[in-house]
Write a protein that holds these residues in place. Structure first.
Motif: not given
Length: 455
Positions: A112-119, A121-128, A322-328, A333-337
């Motif tokens: 999901s990180v590889i397929n993320t919409d925003n790298m 945000m995903s890397m920050g989530h991975l660190r946490e 449904p399979l990999l989501g939008t990224g951790p 990001l999606h809610y703000a739009t």
């Protein structure tokens, strides 16, 4: 002794380097660090107890890149890796039935990180999340030696201390709601809900009357802190966990005699009016608003309407990916739009527009996909099952004391899992510590020979 000597040499070189540097006053800190590392090397469980005690106080370090829990966690990780390397700790300690879910969860997480919409945000989530994973491994390695009574005491005292700060100082409140040293009153309520069953365990186990009074006072302060948070989800979760405790001790209710009922009724007559009087008016209004379940921007309760909007946005994200989501970490990001972000934003600031789902399960299903979400739920469900099996094993061995401990730990862990429906906290430290402890305690119970059962 090669390893300790190498550590001493390393710290000696650090001290000399600091003395020759523009910051010689930092040299004593290296000596203190050596003492701390030596203590952790001999007693690594003290480090885990320190992490558990420092979790409620993390707000003190929110502006610092190095907090007390991070320092202890990093030191423990290095020490335990070295002890594994020189076989002071057997690698069998890492055995856990949680791995069957966790490994596949992490595989899907990385995809999901590889397929993320925003790298970013995903890397920050991975660190946490990596902090929780490190604590999971640390707990597996040293959980067998952990003194669970001392664990309960440390957690109870630390959370109670923050409750006292939050109840009597507006500095630790968020718009009148107690937040302790955290930014979110609901996150603080989660800590309280986790600590209350452990405090009740200490009340039951206290050998002396004065000790029991002390822990009863801690329970009262914890309940007062929960009231001050005005958290509706906290009230529901705490009620459910306490009902489990009542069911566990149902056999003890047979000891109540008719002469005791008068004292019980007198206590209720005193306690109930005092509780209603002490309960903030805003909390009563928030509880009454639970009957209003309308959604959307025109909801009479903005908080419930906002939570309903999270479900709408999250459901749409799941349908689209449904399979990999939008990224951790990409839910904000999606809610703000969406129009919901503007409708529920008080001042249209960035922080108000980019909101998390306030529901860990919804967030994981929408950000990582349905398979990863099912694996995450499976991990927590397996953790609860482990505690049930451990309790059953001790009951078969007629060890009531250990069975009581497992009941209270089950109440605390259940509180965490239920609270994840109202809070975005996949990296919550207590969750990962308890998840590892569930398998450790089950193995320890099932490996205990029946020949040692108590008569």
């Amino acid at each position: 002794m090669i390893f300790p000597l190498s550590i001493v040499s390393l710290f000696g070189l650090v001290c000399l380097a600091l003395l020759a540097s523009p910051y010689p006053y930092l040299a004593p800190g290296a000596v203190l660090g050596l003492v701390g590392v030596a203590l952790l090397y001999r007693k690594p469980t003290w480090g885990l107890l320190g992490i558990a005690a420092l979790v409620p106080f993390e707000g003190f370090f929110k502006d610092s890149s190095l907090s007390g829990t991070k320092f202890l966690g990093a030191s423990l990780a290095v020490i335990l890796m070295l002890q594994l390397a020189i076989h002071q700790i057997p690698s069998e300690r890492l055995r856990s039935n949680i791995w069957r879910y966790l490994i596949w969860f992490m595989v899907l997480y990385l995809l999901s990180v590889i397929n993320t919409d925003n790298m970013g945000m995903s890397m920050g989530h991975l660190r946490e999340l990596s902090v929780g994973l490190v604590l999971f491994v640390i707990t597996l390695l040293i959980g067998r030696e952990l003194n669970m009574d001392l664990f309960a005491k440390m957690v109870t005292l630390s959370v109670t201390a923050t409750c006292v700060l939050a109840m009597f100082s507006s500095k630790y409140q968020d718009q009148g709601r107690a937040a302790g040293l955290l930014e979110d009153p609901n996150a603080f309520a989660m800590l309280i809900a986790f600590a209350v069953p452990l405090a009740l365990l200490l009340v039951v186990r206290s050998p002396h009357f004065l000790h029991r009074i002390f822990w009863v006072a801690c329970c009262i302060l914890l309940l007062g802190g929960m009231t001050k948070t005005e958290s509706r989800s906290g009230l529901v979760v705490l009620f459910l966990s306490l009902m489990i405790g009542v069911w566990h001790y149902r056999a003890e209710l047979k000891r109540i005699r008719p002469r005791h009922l008068g004292f019980a009724m007198l206590g209720l007559v005193i306690v109930i009016p005092l509780a209603i009087y002490a309960m903030p008016k805003g909390y009563i209004e928030r509880i009454q608003s639970l009957s209003i379940l309308s959604a959307g921007a025109k909801s009479q309760d903005q908080s419930l309407g906002r939570r309903a909007s999270y479900i709408v946005v999250g459901s749409e994200m799941i349908r689209e990916n449904p399979l990999l989501g939008t990224g951790p970490g990409t839910f904000p990001l999606h809610y703000a739009t969406t129009g919901y972000a503007k409708a529920f934003s008080a001042n249209r600031k960035i922080g108000d527009l980019y909101r998390r789902a306030h529901n860990t399960y919804l967030e994981i299903f929408s950000e990582l996909g349905i398979p990863a979400g099912l694996l995450f739920v499976g991990m927590l469900g397996l953790g609860l099952y482990n505690l049930v099996r451990a309790r059953r094993a001790w009951m078969q061995r007629r060890n009531r004391e250990q069975a009581d401990l497992l009941t209270h730990l089950s109440m605390s862990f259940l509180s965490l899992t239920l609270f994840l429906m109202f809070l975005s906290a996949p990296n919550q430290k207590y969750v990962w510590i308890m998840l590892a402890l569930t398998s450790v305690l089950r193995l320890k119970a099932e490996e205990s020979p029946l020949a040692e059962a108590k008569a």
